[in-house]
Design a protein around this motif. Structure first.
Motif, PDB file in Angstrom:
ATOM      1  N   ILE A 138       0.761  -1.233  -0.067  1.00  0.00           N
ATOM      2  CA  ILE A 138       0.022   0.009   0.030  1.00  0.00           C
ATOM      3  C   ILE A 138       0.913   1.307  -0.092  1.00  0.00           C
ATOM      4  N   SER A 139       2.008   1.151   0.953  1.00  0.00           N
ATOM      5  CA  SER A 139       2.803   2.328   0.657  1.00  0.00           C
ATOM      6  C   SER A 139       3.359   2.728  -0.593  1.00  0.00           C
ATOM      7  N   GLY A 140       3.977   1.487  -1.358  1.00  0.00           N
ATOM      8  CA  GLY A 140       4.355   1.601  -2.521  1.00  0.00           C
ATOM      9  C   GLY A 140       3.254   2.230  -3.643  1.00  0.00           C
ATOM     10  N   LEU A 141       2.051   1.722  -3.439  1.00  0.00           N
ATOM     11  CA  LEU A 141       0.831   2.315  -4.434  1.00  0.00           C
ATOM     12  C   LEU A 141       0.792   3.840  -4.116  1.00  0.00           C
ATOM     13  N   LEU A 142       0.956   4.097  -2.966  1.00  0.00           N
ATOM     14  CA  LEU A 142       0.791   5.629  -2.687  1.00  0.00           C
ATOM     15  C   LEU A 142       2.074   6.660  -2.847  1.00  0.00           C
ATOM     16  N   VAL A 143       2.961   6.026  -2.910  1.00  0.00           N
ATOM     17  CA  VAL A 143       4.151   6.737  -3.609  1.00  0.00           C
ATOM     18  C   VAL A 143       4.003   7.069  -5.206  1.00  0.00           C
ATOM     19  N   GLY A 144       3.493   5.790  -5.794  1.00  0.00           N
ATOM     20  CA  GLY A 144       3.334   5.767  -7.215  1.00  0.00           C
ATOM     21  C   GLY A 144       2.295   6.655  -7.554  1.00  0.00           C
ATOM     22  N   VAL A 145       0.978   6.646  -7.047  1.00  0.00           N
ATOM     23  CA  VAL A 145      -0.087   7.555  -7.303  1.00  0.00           C
ATOM     24  C   VAL A 145       0.135   9.149  -6.994  1.00  0.00           C
ATOM     25  N   TYR A 146       0.882   9.216  -6.291  1.00  0.00           N
ATOM     26  CA  TYR A 146       1.206  10.653  -5.692  1.00  0.00           C
ATOM     27  C   TYR A 146       2.566  11.183  -6.478  1.00  0.00           C
ATOM     28  N   THR A 147       3.163  10.385  -7.337  1.00  0.00           N
ATOM     29  CA  THR A 147       4.071  11.072  -8.358  1.00  0.00           C
ATOM     30  C   THR A 147       3.615  10.935  -9.808  1.00  0.00           C
ATOM     31  N   GLY A 148       2.899   9.843  -9.975  1.00  0.00           N
ATOM     32  CA  GLY A 148       2.584   9.715 -11.367  1.00  0.00           C
ATOM     33  C   GLY A 148       1.047   9.734 -11.688  1.00  0.00           C
ATOM     34  N   GLY A 149       0.172   9.848 -10.763  1.00  0.00           N
ATOM     35  CA  GLY A 149      -1.517   9.565 -10.671  1.00  0.00           C
ATOM     36  C   GLY A 149      -1.608   8.055 -11.046  1.00  0.00           C
ATOM     37  N   THR A 150      -2.803   7.717 -11.996  1.00  0.00           N
ATOM     38  CA  THR A 150      -3.381   6.615 -12.162  1.00  0.00           C
ATOM     39  C   THR A 150      -2.282   5.609 -13.073  1.00  0.00           C
ATOM     40  N   PRO A 151      -1.665   6.187 -13.911  1.00  0.00           N
ATOM     41  CA  PRO A 151      -0.894   5.237 -14.776  1.00  0.00           C
ATOM     42  C   PRO A 151       0.104   4.378 -13.895  1.00  0.00           C
ATOM     43  N   ASN A 152       0.741   5.064 -12.962  1.00  0.00           N
ATOM     44  CA  ASN A 152       1.516   4.652 -11.922  1.00  0.00           C
ATOM     45  C   ASN A 152       0.953   3.900 -10.904  1.00  0.00           C
ATOM     46  N   LEU A 153      -0.259   4.107 -10.725  1.00  0.00           N
ATOM     47  CA  LEU A 153      -0.595   3.078  -9.569  1.00  0.00           C
ATOM     48  C   LEU A 153      -1.143   1.838 -10.248  1.00  0.00           C
ATOM     49  N   ALA A 154      -1.708   1.835 -11.389  1.00  0.00           N
ATOM     50  CA  ALA A 154      -2.123   0.738 -12.296  1.00  0.00           C
ATOM     51  C   ALA A 154      -0.871   0.109 -12.514  1.00  0.00           C
ATOM     52  N   ALA A 155       0.522   0.440 -12.672  1.00  0.00           N
ATOM     53  CA  ALA A 155       1.729  -0.052 -13.157  1.00  0.00           C
ATOM     54  C   ALA A 155       2.214  -0.970 -11.911  1.00  0.00           C
ATOM     55  N   LEU A 156       2.108   0.000 -10.831  1.00  0.00           N
ATOM     56  CA  LEU A 156       2.557  -0.611  -9.331  1.00  0.00           C
ATOM     57  C   LEU A 156       1.528  -1.854  -8.928  1.00  0.00           C
ATOM     58  N   LYS A 157       0.277  -1.615  -9.263  1.00  0.00           N
ATOM     59  CA  LYS A 157      -0.633  -2.770  -8.967  1.00  0.00           C
ATOM     60  C   LYS A 157       0.001  -4.184  -9.362  1.00  0.00           C
ATOM     61  N   MET A 158       0.414  -4.111 -10.799  1.00  0.00           N
ATOM     62  CA  MET A 158       1.150  -5.100 -11.360  1.00  0.00           C
ATOM     63  C   MET A 158       2.306  -5.771 -10.724  1.00  0.00           C
ATOM     64  N   VAL A 159       3.106  -4.653 -10.622  1.00  0.00           N
ATOM     65  CA  VAL A 159       4.451  -4.808  -9.906  1.00  0.00           C
ATOM     66  C   VAL A 159       4.382  -5.425  -8.676  1.00  0.00           C
ATOM     67  N   LEU A 160       3.511  -4.983  -7.711  1.00  0.00           N
ATOM     68  CA  LEU A 160       3.588  -5.518  -6.265  1.00  0.00           C
ATOM     69  C   LEU A 160       2.598  -6.463  -6.223  1.00  0.00           C
ATOM     70  N   ASP A 161       1.801  -6.881  -7.093  1.00  0.00           N
ATOM     71  CA  ASP A 161       0.836  -7.981  -6.975  1.00  0.00           C
ATOM     72  C   ASP A 161      -0.305  -7.613  -6.167  1.00  0.00           C
ATOM     73  N   VAL A 162      -0.899  -6.488  -6.152  1.00  0.00           N
ATOM     74  CA  VAL A 162      -1.876  -5.894  -5.297  1.00  0.00           C
ATOM     75  C   VAL A 162      -3.277  -6.520  -5.619  1.00  0.00           C
ATOM     76  N   ASP A 163      -4.144  -7.020  -4.795  1.00  0.00           N
ATOM     77  CA  ASP A 163      -5.433  -7.562  -5.171  1.00  0.00           C
ATOM     78  C   ASP A 163      -6.454  -6.408  -5.595  1.00  0.00           C
ATOM     79  N   ALA A 164      -7.274  -6.556  -6.419  1.00  0.00           N
ATOM     80  CA  ALA A 164      -8.257  -5.669  -7.195  1.00  0.00           C
ATOM     81  C   ALA A 164      -8.970  -4.925  -6.151  1.00  0.00           C
ATOM     82  N   SER A 165      -9.350  -5.512  -4.761  1.00  0.00           N
ATOM     83  CA  SER A 165     -10.238  -4.834  -3.916  1.00  0.00           C
ATOM     84  C   SER A 165      -9.425  -3.905  -3.152  1.00  0.00           C
ATOM     85  N   THR A 166      -8.096  -4.236  -2.864  1.00  0.00           N
ATOM     86  CA  THR A 166      -7.413  -3.189  -2.212  1.00  0.00           C
ATOM     87  C   THR A 166      -6.871  -2.105  -3.335  1.00  0.00           C
TER      88      THR A 166
END
Length: 384
Positions: free
Chosen positions: A122-150
């Motif tokens: 979750i920390s990684g996702l927050l760093v991504g979304v607040y430096t690059g918005g949705t594109p980085n949030l979506a990319a890090l979802k894949m990188v970090l293997d975050v489940d869809a609900s989270t």
């Protein structure tokens, strides 16, 4: 038949969303990503699209759209301009990044539940979304293997809190910040009309016009080549790091490609990349398990709130130390927390067009480093 229909729906519904954004100003203000999210929720709640075949198709679409979107979004980057930022803008960017990382790490230790082993994701996702918005949030979802609900929970809280943050910046941010920060001093600033047009009021219109088709096909071909190289590098890595190497390598290769004028000047690559992000957003929203999303997760909500407003406050305090003006801080905050398309809107509210180009440049730098920084912070926090 069900699978084919749903696949076509995923691919074509962003056209409808973008047309509605073009046609109706109030829908355009809500934003295409939010509309994609709503459409995904609706289709996911119908209950008609279930089964292993549909789940497999959804996973394939999600796995394809993000790797293709990242290079397309980054082709319009201008690294040369990124290194030519005025001192105040560069210091504001640096202060904002430091503030974000400090607050994310601090929030990790404050909000991490006992026994929650993957909270660092979750920390990684927050760093991504607040430096690059949705594109980085979506990319890090894949990188970090975050489940869809989270992912969906974070995306939802982010949209609500980022909107409040944006309204604050536009309505009272200038008066509040000028209580502690210097006022902006106008300087000679050459406005790059081409860059401004990238985030203009209606940037997607004409995406597939006749004159853009061949250049965009060229961009897509280059993108497939980059993805293929990234895939090859991925296969050389241990399984644990394969997805991270894949996403980070295509990000790096896309940035290298963006230094070539013949690629950087291809029109509408950013918009085509964001179209793929819209497809991804619809799929994720339709795939999430809403039985686990009937109530707000207070821990994640408080963490996201802490990061959005805590990083803004710390950014202002650092700006005070470095004597950065209020307008530059506001534009930087909007570019990173809300993403580059909001920069002209905020600049208009500030009545300061001179900061449009620096603001967009800051946002593009955020796109470029967000995946790397988010992954790094997530990995480091797993040690604690």
């Amino acid at each position: 038949m069900q699978v084919a229909f749903l696949l076509l729906f995923y691919i074509l519904s962003p056209f409808v969303i973008l047309y509605l954004c073009h046609k109706y100003a109030f829908i355009n203000k809500l934003g295409a990503v939010l509309m994609a999210y709503v459409v995904g929720i609706i289709i996911g709640n119908t209950g008609y699209f279930n089964g292993d075949a549909i789940n497999q198709m959804q996973e394939i679409v999600m796995s394809v759209t993000i790797p293709l979107a990242i290079p397309l979004i980054l082709y319009s980057s201008n690294l040369k301009k990124s290194f030519e930022l005025a001192k105040s803008t560069f210091m504001s960017l640096l202060s904002a990044l430091i503030a974000l990382v400090v607050i994310v790490v601090l929030g990790y230790f404050i909000f991490k539940p006992v026994g929650y082993g993957n909270f660092s994701k979750i920390s990684g996702l927050l760093v991504g979304v607040y430096t690059g918005g949705t594109p980085n949030l979506a990319a890090l979802k894949m990188v970090l293997d975050v489940d869809a609900s989270t992912y969906l929970a974070i995306h939802t809280y982010d949209m609500v809190l980022s909107t409040l943050h944006l309204f604050f910046l536009m309505l009272i941010g200038k008066k509040m910040f000028e209580l502690v920060l210097p006022k902006f001093v106008s300087q000679d600033n050459n406005i790059d009309d081409k860059w401004i047009s990238e985030v203009a009021k209606d940037p997607y219109w004409g995406l597939l016009s006749k004159e853009n088709r061949l250049p965009l096909l060229k961009a897509v071909g280059i993108t497939f080549l980059i993805v293929a190289i990234g895939g090859g590098l991925m296969m050389l890595m241990p399984e644990k790091y394969q997805m991270a190497v894949f996403i980070l390598s295509i990000t790096a290769l896309a940035l290298v490609a963006s230094t070539k004028d013949t690629i950087k000047d291809i029109p509408k690559t950013y918009e085509l990349g964001m179209y793929l992000i819209l497809i991804f957003s619809i799929v994720v929203a339709s795939k999430a398990d809403y039985r686990n999303f009937t109530n707000i997760n207070p821990t994640i909500f408080y963490y996201v709130t802490f990061v959005v407003f805590g990083s803004m406050i710390l950014h202002v305090l650092l700006a005070k130390i470095f004597k950065i003006d209020a307008d530059t801080v506001i534009i930087t905050s909007a570019a990173l927390i809300c993403s580059p398309p909001f920069v002209p809107v905020v600049a208009g509210a500030l009545k300061n067009k001179a900061l449009i180009l620096p603001g967009i440049t800051v946002g593009i730098v955020g796109y470029a480093i967000g995946n790397f920084l988010g992954f790094l912070i997530s990995e480091l926090l797993t040690l604690f």
